[in-house]
Design a protein around this motif. Structure first.
Motif, PDB file in Angstrom:
ATOM      1  N   GLU A 168      -7.347  -3.502  13.619  1.00 54.91           N
ATOM      2  CA  GLU A 168      -6.531  -2.530  12.897  1.00 54.91           C
ATOM      3  C   GLU A 168      -7.287  -2.182  11.623  1.00 54.91           C
ATOM      4  O   GLU A 168      -7.658  -3.065  10.849  1.00 54.91           O
ATOM      5  CB  GLU A 168      -5.161  -3.119  12.554  1.00 54.91           C
TER       6      GLU A 168
ATOM      7  N   ARG B 224      11.680  -1.877   7.124  1.00 58.58           N
ATOM      8  CA  ARG B 224      11.236  -3.247   6.793  1.00 58.58           C
ATOM      9  C   ARG B 224      12.085  -3.843   5.679  1.00 58.58           C
ATOM     10  O   ARG B 224      12.410  -5.014   5.693  1.00 58.58           O
ATOM     11  CB  ARG B 224       9.772  -3.239   6.313  1.00 58.58           C
TER      12      ARG B 224
ATOM     13  N   ARG C 219      -6.416   2.134   2.156  1.00 58.86           N
ATOM     14  CA  ARG C 219      -5.442   2.116   1.059  1.00 58.86           C
ATOM     15  C   ARG C 219      -5.932   2.981  -0.108  1.00 58.86           C
ATOM     16  O   ARG C 219      -7.091   2.887  -0.500  1.00 58.86           O
ATOM     17  CB  ARG C 219      -5.264   0.692   0.519  1.00 58.86           C
TER      18      ARG C 219
ATOM     19  N   CYS D 276       2.000   4.519   8.474  1.00 57.06           N
ATOM     20  CA  CYS D 276       1.550   5.003   7.159  1.00 57.06           C
ATOM     21  C   CYS D 276       2.575   4.620   6.095  1.00 57.06           C
ATOM     22  O   CYS D 276       3.749   4.461   6.410  1.00 57.06           O
ATOM     23  CB  CYS D 276       1.472   6.523   7.117  1.00 57.06           C
TER      24      CYS D 276
ATOM     25  N   VAL E 164      -7.164  -0.529   8.148  1.00 58.85           N
ATOM     26  CA  VAL E 164      -6.196  -0.079   7.139  1.00 58.85           C
ATOM     27  C   VAL E 164      -6.964   0.579   5.990  1.00 58.85           C
ATOM     28  O   VAL E 164      -7.959   0.026   5.500  1.00 58.85           O
ATOM     29  CB  VAL E 164      -5.341  -1.260   6.620  1.00 58.85           C
TER      30      VAL E 164
ATOM     31  N   ASP F 151      -1.985 -10.933  13.256  1.00 58.75           N
ATOM     32  CA  ASP F 151      -2.992  -9.962  12.792  1.00 58.75           C
ATOM     33  C   ASP F 151      -3.724 -10.407  11.519  1.00 58.75           C
ATOM     34  O   ASP F 151      -3.565  -9.780  10.451  1.00 58.75           O
ATOM     35  CB  ASP F 151      -2.342  -8.590  12.514  1.00 58.75           C
TER      36      ASP F 151
ATOM     37  N   ALA G 109       0.208  -1.336  -2.337  1.00 55.80           N
ATOM     38  CA  ALA G 109       1.570  -1.518  -1.805  1.00 55.80           C
ATOM     39  C   ALA G 109       1.471  -2.581  -0.717  1.00 55.80           C
ATOM     40  O   ALA G 109       0.373  -2.886  -0.233  1.00 55.80           O
ATOM     41  CB  ALA G 109       2.126  -0.221  -1.210  1.00 55.80           C
ATOM     42  N   GLY G 110       2.586  -3.141  -0.350  1.00 58.80           N
ATOM     43  CA  GLY G 110       2.619  -4.058   0.785  1.00 58.80           C
ATOM     44  C   GLY G 110       1.752  -5.282   0.585  1.00 58.80           C
ATOM     45  O   GLY G 110       1.761  -5.901  -0.474  1.00 58.80           O
ATOM     46  N   SER G 111       0.957  -5.601   1.618  1.00 56.94           N
ATOM     47  CA  SER G 111       0.265  -6.892   1.614  1.00 56.94           C
ATOM     48  C   SER G 111      -0.797  -7.006   0.514  1.00 56.94           C
ATOM     49  O   SER G 111      -1.024  -8.098  -0.006  1.00 56.94           O
ATOM     50  CB  SER G 111      -0.336  -7.188   2.988  1.00 56.94           C
ATOM     51  N   ILE G 112      -1.426  -5.903   0.123  1.00 61.10           N
ATOM     52  CA  ILE G 112      -2.463  -6.035  -0.930  1.00 61.10           C
ATOM     53  C   ILE G 112      -1.788  -6.343  -2.269  1.00 61.10           C
ATOM     54  O   ILE G 112      -2.337  -7.095  -3.088  1.00 61.10           O
ATOM     55  CB  ILE G 112      -3.383  -4.792  -1.027  1.00 61.10           C
TER      56      ILE G 112
ATOM     57  N   TYR H 224      -8.129  -5.857  10.248  1.00 60.92           N
ATOM     58  CA  TYR H 224      -7.271  -6.946  10.727  1.00 60.92           C
ATOM     59  C   TYR H 224      -7.517  -7.112  12.217  1.00 60.92           C
ATOM     60  O   TYR H 224      -7.615  -6.106  12.948  1.00 60.92           O
ATOM     61  CB  TYR H 224      -5.788  -6.617  10.489  1.00 60.92           C
TER      62      TYR H 224
ATOM     63  N   ASP I  47       5.472   5.182  11.112  1.00 60.18           N
ATOM     64  CA  ASP I  47       5.423   3.750  11.453  1.00 60.18           C
ATOM     65  C   ASP I  47       4.136   3.128  10.925  1.00 60.18           C
ATOM     66  O   ASP I  47       4.105   1.931  10.638  1.00 60.18           O
ATOM     67  CB  ASP I  47       5.416   3.553  12.983  1.00 60.18           C
TER      68      ASP I  47
ATOM     69  N   ASP J 168      -1.072   4.428   2.015  1.00 60.43           N
ATOM     70  CA  ASP J 168      -1.984   3.690   2.901  1.00 60.43           C
ATOM     71  C   ASP J 168      -1.638   4.030   4.349  1.00 60.43           C
ATOM     72  O   ASP J 168      -0.603   4.652   4.619  1.00 60.43           O
ATOM     73  CB  ASP J 168      -1.938   2.174   2.649  1.00 60.43           C
ATOM     74  N   PHE J 169      -2.489   3.622   5.265  1.00 52.73           N
ATOM     75  CA  PHE J 169      -2.197   3.829   6.687  1.00 52.73           C
ATOM     76  C   PHE J 169      -3.095   2.955   7.526  1.00 52.73           C
ATOM     77  O   PHE J 169      -4.101   2.431   7.054  1.00 52.73           O
ATOM     78  CB  PHE J 169      -2.345   5.307   7.086  1.00 52.73           C
ATOM     79  N   LYS J 170      -2.706   2.831   8.789  1.00 46.31           N
ATOM     80  CA  LYS J 170      -3.437   1.996   9.742  1.00 46.31           C
ATOM     81  C   LYS J 170      -3.945   2.841  10.891  1.00 46.31           C
ATOM     82  O   LYS J 170      -3.213   3.706  11.401  1.00 46.31           O
ATOM     83  CB  LYS J 170      -2.492   0.916  10.255  1.00 46.31           C
TER      84      LYS J 170
HETATM   85  P1  TMP Z   1       0.305  -3.862   4.893  1.00 47.87           P
HETATM   86  O1  TMP Z   1       0.452  -3.529   3.436  1.00 47.87           O
HETATM   87  O2  TMP Z   1       1.493  -4.581   5.469  1.00 47.87           O
HETATM   88  O3  TMP Z   1      -0.967  -4.610   5.172  1.00 47.87           O
HETATM   89  O4  TMP Z   1       0.219  -2.495   5.697  1.00 47.87           O
HETATM   90  C1  TMP Z   1      -0.742  -1.512   5.403  1.00 47.87           C
HETATM   91  C2  TMP Z   1      -0.490  -0.257   6.224  1.00 47.87           C
HETATM   92  O5  TMP Z   1      -0.697  -0.489   7.598  1.00 47.87           O
HETATM   93  C3  TMP Z   1       0.940   0.278   6.118  1.00 47.87           C
HETATM   94  O6  TMP Z   1       0.879   1.684   6.044  1.00 47.87           O
HETATM   95  C4  TMP Z   1       1.603  -0.123   7.388  1.00 47.87           C
HETATM   96  C5  TMP Z   1       0.469  -0.214   8.370  1.00 47.87           C
HETATM   97  N1  TMP Z   1       0.635  -1.309   9.320  1.00 47.87           N
HETATM   98  C6  TMP Z   1       0.770  -1.035  10.661  1.00 47.87           C
HETATM   99  O7  TMP Z   1       0.761   0.117  11.071  1.00 47.87           O
HETATM  100  N2  TMP Z   1       0.886  -2.078  11.523  1.00 47.87           N
HETATM  101  C7  TMP Z   1       0.911  -3.369  11.134  1.00 47.87           C
HETATM  102  O8  TMP Z   1       1.023  -4.278  11.965  1.00 47.87           O
HETATM  103  C8  TMP Z   1       0.794  -3.642   9.722  1.00 47.87           C
HETATM  104  C9  TMP Z   1       0.823  -5.051   9.213  1.00 47.87           C
HETATM  105  C10 TMP Z   1       0.648  -2.580   8.865  1.00 47.87           C
END
Ligand code: TMP
Length: 255
Positions: free
Chosen positions: A91, A220, A95, A203, A93, A130, A99-102, A122, A201, A176-178
């Motif tokens: 995956e 979430r 950014r 982004c 990502v 992941d 936001a989120g995990s970072i 990831y 879903d 951010d986006f994946k």
């Molecule tokens: P995160 O901040 O949780 O790492 O997510 C970063 C971006 O990636 C956010 O836009 C959501 C997306 N994402 C997915 O599409 N699938 C996933 O399994 C995860 C963890 C994040």
């Protein structure tokens, strides 16, 4: 219910069916939503219809600027025809804003602009949740070659620049986006193409003026108005299905 066709793979938000011709698949978008690797489950009603349209729109726009994608055409409300690719199990990502995990991992306040766009990788594994990996892991374990990664990184940054501008044009900040990429073989030649989906879903999308979240974080984090957020993204992109929101929930069951 999805039509009866040979099911190739069922994921959390989509099902892949055998396509009409060899080398094609049908990607069916469900209303199911999960978060935190399936620990939280729910339904976002109408999401599949909206995500099908949003991903179609963004992939077509990207193809217009020369980014190769798996997308061929939309078939109906919930399905699109795509090229069958071998998914690279990473995956990617990108950014722009913390936001989120970072934010959690590095203690950066959500909403802080990053000094430059940051690309993270990831390893796609539900069993392992992941885990974040580096180029070293990816190349050492043979998930992708250094050349593949160069192509992926270049495409990811180009996609980021393009989507940033496109979203800003409709008053949305691309936080951010994946992305996921796949290998496509065409007469003995291998190309890496953009695959999977680009939707709310996958982004983080914030309103430019209010910072209101218009993405899956509303699900979430139990913020409510989830359906409305997905509709708002589609509306701003000018692709809300014509009959309006009541239509996207599918036909009413007649008893
Ligand atoms: P995160 O901040 O949780 O790492 O997510 C970063 C971006 O990636 C956010 O836009 C959501 C997306 N994402 C997915 O599409 N699938 C996933 O399994 C995860 C963890 C994040």
């Amino acid at each position: 219910m999805p039509p009866r066709r040979r099911r190739i793979y069922e994921g959390k938000a989509k099902i892949l069916f055998e396509g009409p011709e060899p080398g094609t698949l049908i990607q069916y978008f469900k209303d199911d939503a999960t978060a935190f690797n399936n620990k939280k489950k729910g339904v976002i009603s109408g999401k599949g219809v909206l995500n099908n349209r949003i991903s179609e729109y963004l992939m077509v726009r990207l193809a217009d600027i020369g980014v190769p994608t798996h997308f061929m055409r939309r078939l109906n409300m919930r399905e699109q025809l795509v090229r069958e690719v071998e998914i690279i199990p990473i995956e990617v990502v990108v950014r722009n804003i913390a936001a989120g995990s970072i934010s959690e991992r590095l203690g950066i306040d959500e909403g802080t602009p990053l000094p430059r766009s940051i690309v993270e990788y990831y390893y796609k594994s539900d069993d392992l949740d992941d885990p974040m990996v580096s180029e070293e892991h990816i190349t050492a374990f043979g998930w992708a070659t250094p050349q593949d990664l160069d192509d992926i990184m270049a495409m990811a940054l180009r996609i980021n620049d393009f989507l940033n501008g496109l979203m800003l044009g409709v008053g949305i900040r691309l936080v951010d986006f994946k992305l996921e990429f796949g290998r496509l073989w065409e007469d003995e030649q291998m190309r890496i193409v953009l695959a999977d989906e680009i939707t709310p879903d996958s982004c983080r999308l914030w309103d430019v003026e209010t910072n209101e979240k218009l993405d899956k974080d509303r699900f979430r984090r139990d913020m409510g108005k989830v359906e409305e957020a997905y509709q708002e993204v589609a509306r701003r992109l000018g692709i809300l299905p014509e009959a309006g929101p009541q239509d996207i929930k599918g036909p009413k069951l007649v008893q």
